[in-house]
Design a protein around this motif. Structure first.
Motif, PDB file in Angstrom:
ATOM      1  N   ARG A 181       8.834  10.579  -5.248  1.00  0.00           N
ATOM      2  CA  ARG A 181       8.666   9.181  -4.897  1.00  0.00           C
ATOM      3  C   ARG A 181       9.219   8.879  -3.520  1.00  0.00           C
ATOM      4  O   ARG A 181       9.195   7.751  -3.074  1.00  0.00           O
ATOM      5  N   ARG A 233       1.091   4.219  -2.898  1.00  0.00           N
ATOM      6  CA  ARG A 233       0.942   5.655  -2.630  1.00  0.00           C
ATOM      7  C   ARG A 233       2.112   6.442  -3.179  1.00  0.00           C
ATOM      8  O   ARG A 233       1.934   7.507  -3.771  1.00  0.00           O
ATOM      9  N   TRP A 234       3.328   5.919  -3.033  1.00  0.00           N
ATOM     10  CA  TRP A 234       4.489   6.615  -3.591  1.00  0.00           C
ATOM     11  C   TRP A 234       4.430   6.650  -5.106  1.00  0.00           C
ATOM     12  O   TRP A 234       4.783   7.640  -5.739  1.00  0.00           O
ATOM     13  N   LEU A 254       0.830  -1.212   0.000  1.00  0.00           N
ATOM     14  CA  LEU A 254       0.000   0.000   0.000  1.00  0.00           C
ATOM     15  C   LEU A 254       0.858   1.252   0.000  1.00  0.00           C
ATOM     16  O   LEU A 254       0.572   2.219  -0.714  1.00  0.00           O
ATOM     17  N   GLN A 255       1.937   1.250   0.758  1.00  0.00           N
ATOM     18  CA  GLN A 255       2.816   2.414   0.794  1.00  0.00           C
ATOM     19  C   GLN A 255       3.515   2.606  -0.548  1.00  0.00           C
ATOM     20  O   GLN A 255       3.672   3.738  -1.024  1.00  0.00           O
ATOM     21  N   GLU A 256       3.920   1.508  -1.188  1.00  0.00           N
ATOM     22  CA  GLU A 256       4.545   1.626  -2.505  1.00  0.00           C
ATOM     23  C   GLU A 256       3.557   2.160  -3.537  1.00  0.00           C
ATOM     24  O   GLU A 256       3.940   2.941  -4.413  1.00  0.00           O
ATOM     25  N   LEU A 265       1.676   6.637  -6.972  1.00  0.00           N
ATOM     26  CA  LEU A 265       0.685   7.628  -7.385  1.00  0.00           C
ATOM     27  C   LEU A 265       1.223   9.041  -7.224  1.00  0.00           C
ATOM     28  O   LEU A 265       0.985   9.909  -8.050  1.00  0.00           O
ATOM     29  N   ALA A 266       1.963   9.269  -6.155  1.00  0.00           N
ATOM     30  CA  ALA A 266       2.542  10.599  -5.957  1.00  0.00           C
ATOM     31  C   ALA A 266       3.562  10.905  -7.038  1.00  0.00           C
ATOM     32  O   ALA A 266       3.651  12.023  -7.546  1.00  0.00           O
TER      33      ALA A 266
END
Length: 256
Positions: free
Chosen positions: A142, A131-132, A127-129, A134-135
């Protein structure tokens, strides 16, 4: 570990959904003979009964700190539940088919809280990857998000180089003129519109004289009289009625 027998018996026989259930052959601890038992897996607890309709379980195996692996045995489709430690017991079970054995091994391997903890950590990492990613796809960074810090704008170093602006900005025709800085060179005024006042501010051009409106023109400039509206309404109403009558005649068709 101390367990409440009544609570375990109620949990084993209640209507809560089981993760897996079925008949397995269990090898005895002292005697190596296999006995057919009904097994029910709920969470990290494996209950086994003498019969499928038994009211209370014969025993329970808490699936924490153990490994589920295949083993060689006289019975076919056998697997073992091994716990760490020299004095810990090893439970040897056997299924009735290859598919049943694979299903039980998979279910028992995923029943412990240690496995669930690993799954949660892996999901959080994914999930954190995401989000990075998408950012980064939206033009952001990133890197993991951190505390917000204001970026230096450089105005602190450039304030001394900028000329001082006047307290009241000069205006021309009611609009502020940003390039009219005190002390800046101005082109010669050739419009003849008054130039600048005593404070060196540009004067607005003179307003044109107002046109005087007579009483007749003011009355004509108002809203149309009600009589005019009524005449237009009647005229268009008759036209609509005639068109509607023609449409109804065409819809009915030629009369004999």
């Amino acid at each position: 570990m101390k367990l409440n027998e009544r609570s375990l018996a109620f949990y084993a026989t209640c209507d809560s959904p089981a993760d897996n259930s079925g008949f397995l052959y269990k090898r005895g601890e002292r005697h190596t003979a296999y006995h057919r038992r009904w097994f029910v897996l709920k969470g990290n607890m494996l209950f086994y009964f003498e019969e499928r309709d038994s009211r209370e379980p014969v025993g329970v195996i808490v699936l924490e700190g153990c490994n589920v692996e295949l083993c060689d045995s006289a019975e076919g489709f056998a697997f073992a539940i091994r716990f760490g430690g020299s004095k810990s017991r090893t439970y040897v079970l056997a299924a009735e088919s290859q598919a049943a054995m694979e299903s039980w091994v998979k279910s028992l391997s995923r029943a412990s809280f240690d496995y669930m903890r690993l799954v949660v950590r892996e999901l959080e990492k994914q999930l954190q990857e995401m989000r990075w990613g998408l950012a980064g796809g939206c033009g952001g960074s990133r890197e993991p998000p951190g505390p917000w810090k204001p970026k230096p704008s450089g105005l602190e170093h450039s304030q001394e180089q900028l000329p001082a602006l006047p307290a009241v900005l000069p205006k021309e025709n009611g609009c502020a003129v940003w390039d009219n800085v005190l002390g800046a060179a101005r082109p010669p005024d050739t419009s003849g519109c008054g130039g600048h006042d005593e404070e060196e501010h540009p004067r607005p051009p003179p307003l044109p004289p107002r046109r005087r409106v007579s009483n007749g023109e003011a009355a004509g400039a108002g809203v149309e009289s009600p009589s005019t509206f009524c005449r237009l309404h009647e005229q268009y109403g008759r036209e609509v009625a005639r068109l509607r009558h023609d449409w109804q005649q065409r819809r009915r068709g030629p009369q004999p």
